[in-house]
Design an enzyme around this catalytic site. Structure first.
Site, PDB file in Angstrom:
ATOM      1  N   GLY A   1       0.781  -1.251   0.000  1.00  0.00           N
ATOM      2  CA  GLY A   1       0.000   0.000   0.000  1.00  0.00           C
ATOM      3  C   GLY A   1       0.799   1.281   0.000  1.00  0.00           C
TER       4      GLY A   1
ATOM      5  N   SER B   1       1.710   8.140   2.160  1.00  0.00           N
ATOM      6  CA  SER B   1       0.908   6.932   2.422  1.00  0.00           C
ATOM      7  C   SER B   1       1.042   6.462   3.869  1.00  0.00           C
ATOM      8  CB  SER B   1       1.377   5.766   1.534  1.00  0.00           C
ATOM      9  OG  SER B   1       1.155   6.037   0.185  1.00  0.00           O
ATOM     10  N   ILE B   2      -0.076   5.988   4.412  1.00  0.00           N
ATOM     11  CA  ILE B   2      -0.037   5.431   5.771  1.00  0.00           C
ATOM     12  C   ILE B   2       0.944   4.253   5.809  1.00  0.00           C
ATOM     13  CG2 ILE B   2      -1.414   4.189   7.495  1.00  0.00           C
ATOM     14  CD1 ILE B   2      -3.807   5.969   6.684  1.00  0.00           C
TER      15      ILE B   2
ATOM     16  N   GLN C   1       1.440  -1.330  -6.801  1.00  0.00           N
ATOM     17  CA  GLN C   1       0.232  -1.780  -7.511  1.00  0.00           C
ATOM     18  C   GLN C   1       0.465  -2.020  -8.994  1.00  0.00           C
ATOM     19  OE1 GLN C   1      -3.029   0.954  -7.068  1.00  0.00           O
ATOM     20  NE2 GLN C   1      -4.313  -0.148  -8.517  1.00  0.00           N
TER      21      GLN C   1
ATOM     22  N   TYR D   1     -18.540   8.899   2.281  1.00  0.00           N
ATOM     23  CA  TYR D   1     -17.686   7.704   2.390  1.00  0.00           C
ATOM     24  C   TYR D   1     -18.393   6.496   1.749  1.00  0.00           C
ATOM     25  CZ  TYR D   1     -13.734   5.178   4.415  1.00  0.00           C
ATOM     26  OH  TYR D   1     -12.578   4.447   4.590  1.00  0.00           O
TER      27      TYR D   1
ATOM     28  N   LYS E   1     -15.375  -1.150   4.685  1.00  0.00           N
ATOM     29  CA  LYS E   1     -14.595  -1.139   5.944  1.00  0.00           C
ATOM     30  C   LYS E   1     -15.321  -1.931   7.039  1.00  0.00           C
ATOM     31  CE  LYS E   1     -11.051   1.439   4.678  1.00  0.00           C
ATOM     32  NZ  LYS E   1      -9.787   0.771   4.295  1.00  0.00           N
TER      33      LYS E   1
ATOM     34  N   LYS F   1      -4.098  13.256   5.065  1.00  0.00           N
ATOM     35  CA  LYS F   1      -4.008  13.787   3.702  1.00  0.00           C
ATOM     36  C   LYS F   1      -3.178  12.871   2.813  1.00  0.00           C
ATOM     37  CE  LYS F   1      -4.841  18.539   5.055  1.00  0.00           C
ATOM     38  NZ  LYS F   1      -4.302  19.836   5.419  1.00  0.00           N
ATOM     39  N   THR F   2      -3.858  11.900   2.223  1.00  0.00           N
ATOM     40  CA  THR F   2      -3.191  10.953   1.318  1.00  0.00           C
ATOM     41  C   THR F   2      -3.954  10.940  -0.003  1.00  0.00           C
ATOM     42  OG1 THR F   2      -4.599   9.122   1.989  1.00  0.00           O
ATOM     43  CG2 THR F   2      -2.611   9.459   3.297  1.00  0.00           C
ATOM     44  N   LEU F   3      -3.418  10.198  -0.980  1.00  0.00           N
ATOM     45  CA  LEU F   3      -4.111  10.064  -2.264  1.00  0.00           C
ATOM     46  C   LEU F   3      -5.502   9.480  -2.075  1.00  0.00           C
ATOM     47  CD1 LEU F   3      -1.562   8.544  -4.827  1.00  0.00           C
ATOM     48  CD2 LEU F   3      -2.586  10.836  -4.853  1.00  0.00           C
ATOM     49  N   ALA F   4      -5.579   8.392  -1.320  1.00  0.00           N
ATOM     50  CA  ALA F   4      -6.871   7.736  -1.113  1.00  0.00           C
ATOM     51  C   ALA F   4      -7.820   8.665  -0.355  1.00  0.00           C
ATOM     52  CB  ALA F   4      -6.686   6.423  -0.354  1.00  0.00           C
TER      53      ALA F   4
END
Ligand code: NAD
Length: 267
Positions: free
Chosen positions: A13, A19-20, A40, A159, A166, A196-199
């Site tokens: 990921g 990224s987390i 990916q 969401y 989830k 604040k990430t891409l996802a």
């Protein structure tokens, strides 16, 4: 700083330095883990290669978990390659999710069948499949970890189907913990506050959610990568050896707030 010494694990990921999964990789690296990364597809490869060098990661593999003729056995092949190149695993981090952006801005009631199935497949089922495959090469027990969000058990703006995925993911954690417990493999989730990430940016209104959460969380802050990384370090290392089946919140305490104090909201 030696909590992960002698342990080898897979982290799925990492897309970039926000990224987390990257926050987790850093804390594990500081604690001497030997880390294997996946990307990916080819468009991520160059960036992940550069990042991998910062954490002494020598083994990088492509793995797309979505349905499709090319990816049919991507997870099983990944685990076979890891076994051949490196040997057994002690931990796995699953920090990936995907849904069509077009369905993360309107109403849940508009969710298409196709996007419902692919969101659940990529964001929830993939964790079950990686748990099944990876557990075969976790001969000394170990720890599996996934990432979730409070949108699984309460509604948050837009969401939508990701909240349903989830919820499935968090329930999978419970069932997997029972199935794999006898092999001394623990299974847990971290529910992170908005980051604040891409996802994160793919969800319409993410800025409002970010600001609101920051305002009403008891700590008045959203979590950062280091905080989530340290919680992951706890769950992946032996110091949490009695903990399994858990969703652990790293959200500045947001989860406990029902109605925020009056000075925090203008009604
Ligand atoms: P990110 O965009 O940095 O990471 C998402 C990753 O998912 C990317 O590396 C991407 O390549 C991967 N991915 C998507 N589809 C894939 C596929 N078919 N096969 C393989 N990999 C695929 O964003 P992030 O916020 O770090 O997301 C990591 C996890 O954390 C996700 O599960 C997300 O839902 C969860 N999470 C995020 C937040 C947030 O606010 N950002 C909060 C709580 C939980």
């Amino acid at each position: 700083m030696n909590l992960m010494k002698g342990k080898t694990g897979l982290i799925m990921g990492v897309a970039n330095e926000r990224s987390i999964a990257w926050g987790i990789a850093n804390q594990l690296h500081l604690n001497k883990a030997n880390i294997v990364l996946t990307y990916q597809n080819e468009s991520f490869k160059k960036r992940i290669k550069l990042l991998s060098e910062k954490i002494n990661c020598k083994n990088l593999y492509k793995c797309d978990v979505s349905l499709g003729p090319e990816n049919e056995n991507s997870i099983e092949n990944l685990i076979k390659n890891i076994k051949k190149d490196i040997g057994d695993l002690d931990f796995v981090v699953h920090a990936l999710a995907y849904s069509d952006k077009e369905e993360l801005k309107g109403k849940y009631v508009e969710t298409s069948r196709q996007n419902f199935l692919s969101t659940l497949d990529i964001s929830a089922y993939s964790f079950t499949r990686i748990s099944k495959s990876a557990s075969k090469i976790m001969t000394n027990g170990g720890s599996l970890l996934t990432l979730t969000y409070i949108g699984s058990n309460k509604t948050t703006p837009h969401y939508n189907v990701m909240g349903v995925a989830k919820a499935a993911l968090e329930t999978s954690v419970k069932y997997l913990s029972v199935d794999l417990g006898k092999k001394n493999i623990r299974v847990n989730a971290i529910s992170a506050g908005p980051m604040k990430t891409l996802a994160g940016a793919a969800i319409s209104g993410a800025r409002h959610v970010y600001r609101y959460s920051e305002k009403i969380a008891p700590l008045q802050k959203n979590p950062n990568l280091e905080q989530v990384g340290n919680a992951a370090l706890y769950l992946l290392s032996d110091i949490s050896s009695g903990v399994t089946g858990l969703t652990h919140y790293v959200d500045g305490g947001l989860k406990v707030v029902g109605i925020p104090n009056q000075d925090l909201v203008n009604i």
